[in-house]
Enzyme design. Structure first.
Site, mmCIF file in Angstrom:
data_model
loop_
_atom_site.group_PDB
_atom_site.id
_atom_site.type_symbol
_atom_site.label_atom_id
_atom_site.label_comp_id
_atom_site.label_asym_id
_atom_site.label_seq_id
_atom_site.Cartn_x
_atom_site.Cartn_y
_atom_site.Cartn_z
ATOM 1 N N GLY A 25 0.789 -1.232 0.000
ATOM 2 C CA GLY A 25 0.000 0.000 0.000
ATOM 3 C C GLY A 25 0.820 1.281 0.000
ATOM 4 N N PHE A 28 -0.855 3.853 -2.270
ATOM 5 C CA PHE A 28 -2.118 4.312 -1.697
ATOM 6 C C PHE A 28 -1.853 5.280 -0.543
ATOM 7 C CE2 PHE A 28 -5.804 4.125 1.033
ATOM 8 C CZ PHE A 28 -6.834 4.308 0.128
ATOM 9 N N LYS A 48 8.136 8.817 -8.329
ATOM 10 C CA LYS A 48 8.244 7.356 -8.402
ATOM 11 C C LYS A 48 9.409 7.164 -9.368
ATOM 12 C CE LYS A 48 6.807 2.939 -8.412
ATOM 13 N NZ LYS A 48 6.474 2.033 -7.322
ATOM 14 N N ALA A 158 9.909 0.887 -4.898
ATOM 15 C CA ALA A 158 9.149 -0.167 -5.582
ATOM 16 C C ALA A 158 9.367 -1.436 -4.772
ATOM 17 C CB ALA A 158 9.644 -0.354 -7.009
ATOM 18 N N GLY A 159 8.295 -2.137 -4.474
ATOM 19 C CA GLY A 159 8.430 -3.353 -3.684
ATOM 20 C C GLY A 159 8.891 -3.065 -2.265
ATOM 21 N N ASN A 217 -4.220 -1.202 6.834
ATOM 22 C CA ASN A 217 -4.941 -2.382 7.317
ATOM 23 C C ASN A 217 -5.983 -2.875 6.313
ATOM 24 O OD1 ASN A 217 -5.915 -4.394 9.025
ATOM 25 N ND2 ASN A 217 -7.259 -2.966 10.133
HETATM 26 N N1 LIG Z 1 -6.345 1.295 2.291
HETATM 27 C C1 LIG Z 1 -6.649 0.851 1.069
HETATM 28 N N2 LIG Z 1 -7.943 0.830 0.657
HETATM 29 C C2 LIG Z 1 -8.290 0.373 -0.560
HETATM 30 N N3 LIG Z 1 -7.396 -0.099 -1.474
HETATM 31 C C3 LIG Z 1 -6.087 -0.111 -1.112
HETATM 32 C C4 LIG Z 1 -5.655 0.369 0.157
HETATM 33 N N4 LIG Z 1 -4.315 0.219 0.216
HETATM 34 C C5 LIG Z 1 -3.938 -0.307 -0.954
HETATM 35 N N5 LIG Z 1 -4.991 -0.517 -1.754
HETATM 36 C C6 LIG Z 1 -4.962 -1.125 -3.109
HETATM 37 O O1 LIG Z 1 -4.155 -2.311 -3.005
HETATM 38 C C7 LIG Z 1 -3.312 -2.452 -4.139
HETATM 39 C C8 LIG Z 1 -1.837 -2.458 -3.703
HETATM 40 O O2 LIG Z 1 -1.515 -1.213 -3.113
HETATM 41 P P1 LIG Z 1 -0.332 -0.282 -3.665
HETATM 42 O O3 LIG Z 1 -0.330 -0.263 -5.141
HETATM 43 O O4 LIG Z 1 -0.441 1.024 -2.961
HETATM 44 O O5 LIG Z 1 0.944 -1.126 -3.156
HETATM 45 P P2 LIG Z 1 2.481 -0.714 -3.264
HETATM 46 O O6 LIG Z 1 3.111 -1.003 -1.950
HETATM 47 O O7 LIG Z 1 2.592 0.665 -3.757
HETATM 48 O O8 LIG Z 1 3.063 -1.751 -4.332
HETATM 49 P P3 LIG Z 1 4.329 -1.588 -5.334
HETATM 50 O O9 LIG Z 1 5.460 -2.304 -4.695
HETATM 51 O O10 LIG Z 1 3.843 -2.260 -6.583
HETATM 52 O O11 LIG Z 1 4.611 -0.144 -5.534
HETATM 53 C C9 LIG Z 1 -3.673 -1.293 -5.066
HETATM 54 O O12 LIG Z 1 -4.676 -1.696 -5.961
HETATM 55 C C10 LIG Z 1 -4.235 -0.242 -4.109
HETATM 56 O O13 LIG Z 1 -5.085 0.699 -4.716
HETATM 57 C C1 LIG Z 2 5.994 -4.884 -10.230
HETATM 58 C C2 LIG Z 2 5.739 -4.337 -8.825
HETATM 59 N N1 LIG Z 2 4.503 -3.594 -8.845
HETATM 60 C C3 LIG Z 2 6.892 -3.448 -8.316
HETATM 61 C C4 LIG Z 2 8.226 -4.192 -8.211
HETATM 62 C C5 LIG Z 2 8.266 -5.228 -7.120
HETATM 63 C C6 LIG Z 2 9.589 -5.936 -7.116
HETATM 64 C C7 LIG Z 2 9.774 -6.916 -5.987
HETATM 65 C C8 LIG Z 2 11.103 -7.576 -6.062
HETATM 66 C C9 LIG Z 2 11.298 -8.614 -4.973
HETATM 67 O O1 LIG Z 2 11.544 -8.237 -3.826
HETATM 68 O O2 LIG Z 2 11.166 -9.813 -5.233
HETATM 69 N N2 LIG Z 2 7.087 -2.337 -9.214
HETATM 70 C C10 LIG Z 2 6.792 -1.027 -8.885
HETATM 71 O O3 LIG Z 2 6.378 -0.744 -7.769
HETATM 72 O O4 LIG Z 2 7.006 -0.158 -9.782
HETATM 73 MG MG LIG Z 3 3.376 1.390 -5.490
#
Ligand SMILES: Nc1ncnc2c1ncn2[C@@H]1O[C@H](COP(=O)(O)OP(=O)(O)OP(=O)(O)O)[C@@H](O)[C@H]1O
Ligand SMILES: C[C@H](N)[C@@H](CCCCCC(=O)O)NC(=O)O
Ligand SMILES: [Mg+2]
Length: 277
Positions: A25, A28, A48, A158-159, A217
């Site tokens: 998240g 988000f 980003k 990322a990740g 959460n």
């Molecule tokens: N509190 C929330 N309420 C509703 N949807 C959420 C919430 N938190 C996250 N999401 C949804 O869950 C999914 C994963 O969240 P998010 O993309 O923010 O993860 P991330 O940690 O940024 O992942 P990445 O490593 O890919 O950047 C997305 O579709 C996002 O919109």
């Molecule tokens: C593709 C995913 N959504 C994300 C990259 C996640 C990489 C995780 C690598 C790992 O720890 O295995 N990319 C991004 O946040 O732009």
């Molecule tokens: Mg993200």
């Protein structure tokens, strides 16, 4: 009246948002922080730096087609300033969400997201597969440039914290070299205490100062477990939990998000914690 002049000057102009894992998240939560910072009256930057999993522009369902500035134009506008060339005409939906949170138009896309790479892989692998060499030093400079431009800038990795970024650097290196404090996004599920402690210890060991934790959460952990998990996250890390965010089920409009976010995040407190040494 210039209401901006009445705002307290933030003592910390940037924050790196790290996570215990991918999909926890970060985007988000970062978008909520952006919404709140903007509503508090600050100018807000978003970065980003490198996104993987990017999709062709036209596939995006989040765009209002009437508002799209062709990306070519946006790239032309900014390339000279930032010296970074986009990998392709791809859209990172993370970048789009961050831009929407602060009302940034397409003309800011290359500032927000210099690299959008295809493939659900680490950015390192996505770049290798796309034949793109990410110039690490320019990326660090880019972050400094954006941080200096706005009152506050949020940089999303990322990740998890140490996802591979280039052949010889990870996002841990980038967070450290950006010289920004970090906020850690975690889930509250069983196992999250361990994930938070490990992430914090790893980050601190590599010179990243983690100043706060936000628990996202989405799994709606039952209250007793959530409460005790939060207590133990704070106890073992000595880092405050600055917000606990439930699943968002409202209308995806800016005003709705502001009100909703204020229920779960005390933004002034967050800015203050970020500013403390
Ligand atoms: N509190 C929330 N309420 C509703 N949807 C959420 C919430 N938190 C996250 N999401 C949804 O869950 C999914 C994963 O969240 P998010 O993309 O923010 O993860 P991330 O940690 O940024 O992942 P990445 O490593 O890919 O950047 C997305 O579709 C996002 O919109
Ligand atoms: C593709 C995913 N959504 C994300 C990259 C996640 C990489 C995780 C690598 C790992 O720890 O295995 N990319 C991004 O946040 O732009
Ligand atoms: Mg993200």
């Amino acid at each position: 009246m210039d209401s901006h002049k009445t705002l307290p000057v933030l003592s910390q102009k940037g924050v790196f948002v790290i996570g215990t894992d991918t999909d926890v998240g970060k985007t988000f939560v970062t978008s909520l922080l952006g919404v709140l910072a903007k509503d508090d009256g600050y100018s807000v930057g978003m970065v980003k730096p490198v996104a993987s999993g990017a999709i062709p522009m036209a596939q995006s369902s989040q765009f209002d087609e009437d508002n799209i500035i062709p990306r070519d134009e946006a790239i032309m506008d900014d390339t000279e300033t930032f010296g970074i060339i986009h990998a392709s005409q791809l859209e990172s939906t993370d970048a789009t969400m961050l831009m929407q949170a602060i009302g940034a138009g397409e003309d800011r896309r290359s500032e927000v997201n210099p690299y959008a790479l295809p493939g659900e892989y680490s950015p390192k692998l996505a770049a290798r597969l796309a034949g793109v060499k990410i110039p690490y030093d320019e990326l660090v400079e880019h972050i400094h440039h954006v941080v200096n431009k706005y009152d506050i800038t949020f940089v999303e990795g990322a990740g998890g914290v140490t996802t591979p970024l280039t052949e010889d650097r990870t996002f841990t290196d980038l967070a450290k070299d950006s010289q920004l404090p970090a906020l850690l996004v975690a889930d509250g599920r069983l196992g999250s205490i361990n994930r938070v402690i490990l992430t914090k210890e790893y980050a601190e060991h590599h010179g990243i100062h983690v100043k706060g934790i936000i628990v996202n959460n989405t799994a709606q952990v039952e209250p007793f477990l959530l409460h005790t998990n939060i207590e133990d996250m704070e106890r073992y890390t000595h880092i405050p939990v600055l917000g606990v965010i439930p699943p968002f089920d409202g209308i995806d409009a800016w005003n709705t998000k502001v009100e909703w976010a204020r229920e779960f995040i005390d933004s002034k407190h967050v800015w203050q914690v970020l500013g403390n040494e």
